[in-house]
Design an enzyme around this catalytic site. Structure first.
Site: not given
Ligand code: HOZ
Length: 427
Positions: A144, A239, A267
């Site tokens: 992702y 990434d 992050k």
């Molecule tokens: N997509 C992130 C987790 N891999 C964020 C999820 C979130 O903040 O709800």
């Protein structure tokens, strides 16, 4: 039965915000429950609005490597508030954070700050396309890279959690330029590159996959990607939004000794505030506007508050160097889980790298997304809800990783293992 405060807030939120949340996974739909609304967090603990305390292994999905409300980070943010919140003009703190990143991450000569991981990967892809003058990119199933159109193909994280194949609203003509291959599959990359290598702008990869659950790279996979991209004039994009400053100070590229062309960060470099960054080799980064013509901009990019939190976090990590200790703690947790899995005879597999850990409900090795999807999701659901009811806060999805912070004590790990035993015995 009387509704909890979280339940009541969730009902209100659902009327005002799609699904009641501002990011899909946290709605907890795949685990058949509603999200806990959070009151506050401190160290390794997170507290909900009903007065329950939990040991937190989500860590805001990765940024909180120092635990919640680390004194140095909070001080830095409080101090910078006297200067103002955002100027939309350059400040010294941007240079300081850029320098810390460049000193830490071996492959980055220049870096551009943005506001999220999605912005970082989206901009990195644009840059790679401009640099190579090619359109097509390769990604890997279950990785992702945020929610930009180009990258939302066979994606992990929330897309996997909700079992959405792609997304309505993304034109076919855009995803036609994205090829997704199985993670860790050298043969698949080889076959594709031998036919189309000269038309591939970039290969983008999570060097440790953390959005299909935790899946480690095979030792030769990342090296192969480096070699094959070099031989075709294709850029390699790491990434490291999740792994940067997490699996080691210099990220996965330092851990596995690979030199990508572009790295995406997020992050941890924002210490809990919205930040992303992309950086890489000077001759590539010099193409970014206004030095070059590849356009990318942001009103709040480099704002003092986010920069201050990021600087304090990275400086603390640099001076305290907690990585060996973090790995030891996480290994202890995962070894304990593995022993209890064997003892209780459950079909499950736990793994870790640095302070990232994962658990799949299968006894088969997991090396890619197809295999990750064979995990027993019904069992994950029971596991998740049972752990939560006993005070352990995990990501509400099989397709996410767990994070240990410097604030997690040996007692926290011991408590987690005792709870794990109770839960596994009852599953
Ligand atoms: N997509 C992130 C987790 N891999 C964020 C999820 C979130 O903040 O709800």
């Amino acid at each position: 039965m009387k509704k909890t405060n979280s339940e009541m807030l969730y009902e209100r939120a659902c009327k005002l915000i799609p699904g009641g949340v501002n990011s899909p996974v946290r709605a907890c739909r795949s685990v058949g429950t509603y999200p806990l609304f959070i009151e506050r967090a401190e160290g390794s603990r997170i507290y909900d609005v009903d007065g329950h305390a939990y040991i937190d292994y989500v860590g805001s999905w990765g940024p909180m490597i120092l635990g919640h409300r680390h004194p140095q980070v909070i001080d830095a943010v409080e101090n910078v508030l006297s200067r103002g919140l955002s100027f939309g003009a350059p400040i010294d703190l941007e240079i300081e954070l850029a320098q810390l990143i460049i000193d830490a991450v071996p492959s980055i000569d220049m870096v551009r700050m943005v506001n999220s991981g999605t912005e970082a990967t989206m901009s990195a892809i644009r840059l790679a396309r401009a640099f190579t003058n090619r359109d097509t990119i390769i990604k890997f199933d279950g990785c992702y890279h945020g929610h930009a159109d180009t990258l939302l193909v066979d994606a992990g994280s929330g897309v996997a959690t909700l079992a959405i194949p792609g997304s309505p609203g993304i034109p076919e003509s855009i995803v036609a330029h994205t090829i997704s291959l199985p993670y860790n599959d050298i043969q698949a990359v080889e076959t594709l590159m031998s036919k189309k290598g000269k038309s591939i702008a970039a290969i983008i990869v999570e060097p440790v996959a953390g959005n299909m659950g935790l899946v480690l790279p095979k030792p030769e996979f990342l090296k192969y990607l480096r070699d094959i991209t070099k031989s075709h004039g294709t850029l390699l994009i790491f990434d490291e939004v999740m792994t940067g400053f997490r699996v080691s100070y210099g990220g996965a590229q330092e851990l596995y000794n690979i030199d990508p062309d572009i790295t995406c960060l997020g992050k941890i470099i924002g210490g809990g505030l919205p930040v992303g960054a992309y950086g890489g080799k000077k001759h590539i980064m010099e193409m970014v506007a206004p030095q070059g013509q590849v356009y990318q901009a942001g009103t709040l990019s480099g704002n003092p508050v986010a920069m201050a939190a990021g600087i304090a976090t990275l400086k603390t990590l640099h001076t305290t160097n907690p990585y060996a200790e973090l790995s030891k703690k996480t290994e202890h947790l995962v070894q304990g889980m593995t022993q209890l899995i064997t003892k209780t005879g459950k079909k499950a597999t736990a793994s870790c790298v640095g302070s990232m850990f994962g658990l799949f409900f299968t006894d088969q090795p997991i090396t890619n997304f197809k295999e990750a999807k064979t995990s027993n999701l019904a069992m994950f659901k029971s596991y998740y809800t049972s752990m939560l009811s006993l005070g352990i806060y995990l990501a509400p999805s099989q397709f996410e990783a767990g994070f240990v912070s410097t604030a997690h004590s040996d007692e926290d790990i011991a408590t987690t293992l005792t709870t794990f035993q109770t839960v596994m015995e009852k599953l």
